[in-house]
Design a protein around this motif. Sequence first.
Motif, PDB file in Angstrom:
ATOM      1  N   ILE A 125      29.502  63.142   8.069  1.00 31.45           N
ATOM      2  CA  ILE A 125      30.633  63.659   7.298  1.00 31.45           C
ATOM      3  C   ILE A 125      31.889  63.059   7.909  1.00 31.45           C
ATOM      4  CG2 ILE A 125      31.924  65.727   6.659  1.00 31.45           C
ATOM      5  CD1 ILE A 125      29.236  67.254   6.822  1.00 31.45           C
ATOM      6  N   THR A 129      35.256  67.792   6.819  1.00 33.39           N
ATOM      7  CA  THR A 129      34.796  69.000   6.136  1.00 33.39           C
ATOM      8  C   THR A 129      34.001  69.862   7.123  1.00 33.39           C
ATOM      9  OG1 THR A 129      34.650  67.857   4.030  1.00 33.39           O
ATOM     10  CG2 THR A 129      33.393  69.895   4.229  1.00 33.39           C
ATOM     11  N   TYR A 147      23.997  65.542  -0.115  1.00 33.19           N
ATOM     12  CA  TYR A 147      24.220  66.939  -0.493  1.00 33.19           C
ATOM     13  C   TYR A 147      23.849  67.821   0.690  1.00 33.19           C
ATOM     14  CZ  TYR A 147      24.567  65.220  -5.247  1.00 33.19           C
ATOM     15  OH  TYR A 147      24.958  64.548  -6.367  1.00 33.19           O
ATOM     16  N   TYR A 161      27.818  71.180  -1.011  1.00 34.61           N
ATOM     17  CA  TYR A 161      28.805  70.108  -0.864  1.00 34.61           C
ATOM     18  C   TYR A 161      28.165  68.784  -1.249  1.00 34.61           C
ATOM     19  CZ  TYR A 161      31.496  73.431   1.915  1.00 34.61           C
ATOM     20  OH  TYR A 161      32.193  74.524   2.341  1.00 34.61           O
ATOM     21  N   CYS A 162      28.944  67.939  -1.908  1.00 35.10           N
ATOM     22  CA  CYS A 162      28.503  66.592  -2.242  1.00 35.10           C
ATOM     23  C   CYS A 162      29.416  65.611  -1.521  1.00 35.10           C
ATOM     24  CB  CYS A 162      28.564  66.362  -3.746  1.00 35.10           C
ATOM     25  SG  CYS A 162      28.172  64.664  -4.237  1.00 35.10           S
ATOM     26  N   PHE A 163      28.820  64.657  -0.802  1.00 37.99           N
ATOM     27  CA  PHE A 163      29.559  63.634  -0.070  1.00 37.99           C
ATOM     28  C   PHE A 163      29.154  62.256  -0.583  1.00 37.99           C
ATOM     29  CE2 PHE A 163      29.106  67.277   2.712  1.00 37.99           C
ATOM     30  CZ  PHE A 163      30.397  67.447   3.211  1.00 37.99           C
ATOM     31  N   LYS A 168      32.493  60.983   2.601  1.00 36.73           N
ATOM     32  CA  LYS A 168      33.704  61.647   2.110  1.00 36.73           C
ATOM     33  C   LYS A 168      33.328  62.710   1.080  1.00 36.73           C
ATOM     34  CE  LYS A 168      36.811  57.770   2.901  1.00 36.73           C
ATOM     35  NZ  LYS A 168      35.902  56.976   3.693  1.00 36.73           N
ATOM     36  N   ARG A 169      33.912  63.899   1.214  1.00 33.59           N
ATOM     37  CA  ARG A 169      33.592  64.987   0.287  1.00 33.59           C
ATOM     38  C   ARG A 169      34.062  64.640  -1.119  1.00 33.59           C
ATOM     39  NH1 ARG A 169      36.260  70.030   1.989  1.00 33.59           N
ATOM     40  NH2 ARG A 169      37.935  69.400   0.633  1.00 33.59           N
ATOM     41  N   LYS A 170      33.148  64.765  -2.102  1.00 35.96           N
ATOM     42  CA  LYS A 170      33.476  64.543  -3.506  1.00 35.96           C
ATOM     43  C   LYS A 170      33.785  65.854  -4.203  1.00 35.96           C
ATOM     44  CE  LYS A 170      31.388  61.684  -6.200  1.00 35.96           C
ATOM     45  NZ  LYS A 170      30.390  60.961  -6.995  1.00 35.96           N
ATOM     46  N   GLU A 172      32.585  70.461  -4.199  1.00 32.90           N
ATOM     47  CA  GLU A 172      31.837  71.585  -3.659  1.00 32.90           C
ATOM     48  C   GLU A 172      31.732  72.649  -4.733  1.00 32.90           C
ATOM     49  OE1 GLU A 172      35.000  74.275  -1.304  1.00 32.90           O
ATOM     50  OE2 GLU A 172      34.923  72.178  -0.644  1.00 32.90           O
TER      51      GLU A 172
END
Length: 191
Positions: A125, A129, A147, A161-163, A168-170, A172
Amino acid sequence: LYVANSGGYRVPMYDNTVSVIDLDSFTEIRKITVAINLHRMILDRHGNIYVGSRSDYKGMKSSTYVIDSQDRISNVLDVSAGNMALRGDLLYVCGVEWNQTTNSSSISYAIINTVSKSIVSRGFISNGTKIEKPYGIAINPQTGEIYVTDARDFINPGMLYCFTPDGKRKWETITGDIPAHIVFTRKKLKD
């Protein structure tokens, strides 16, 4: 068939083996001694099995063990593997290690190279986040998105959460309580 035995309800007499089951006769043909309180397992494309030990929740550290194709422990990796997801030769690992002595938990993330059987990164991550209790992990086989589920306090709804593949977080979203496992499908969903 390989089965991780934890013995988690027999504290302090945890099990420390992986059972090898013959599927023709449905009998255990041998046990591989690994470490106490075994939990998750995953098979890489080289025939190695990665299995996480949750230790004794006190003085011992949680670790990830590699069982090679000859059923021997070939590597011990200093990372808690509560859950694992494989993408090619990279194994993404997240874990929450509870310590009864300190009454606290530590969170770990890692990427393991399954060719060298070594940790290549202590995180995936990249944008800071914070996940309270990472509980599940999956990699989208088409996009490479990562995920991670968050069980939070194990009482209230969790999070997903999707990265991006580079961490990088896309986005949530809120889920149900203790979100644990993820599966991808090509099935069209109806409204």
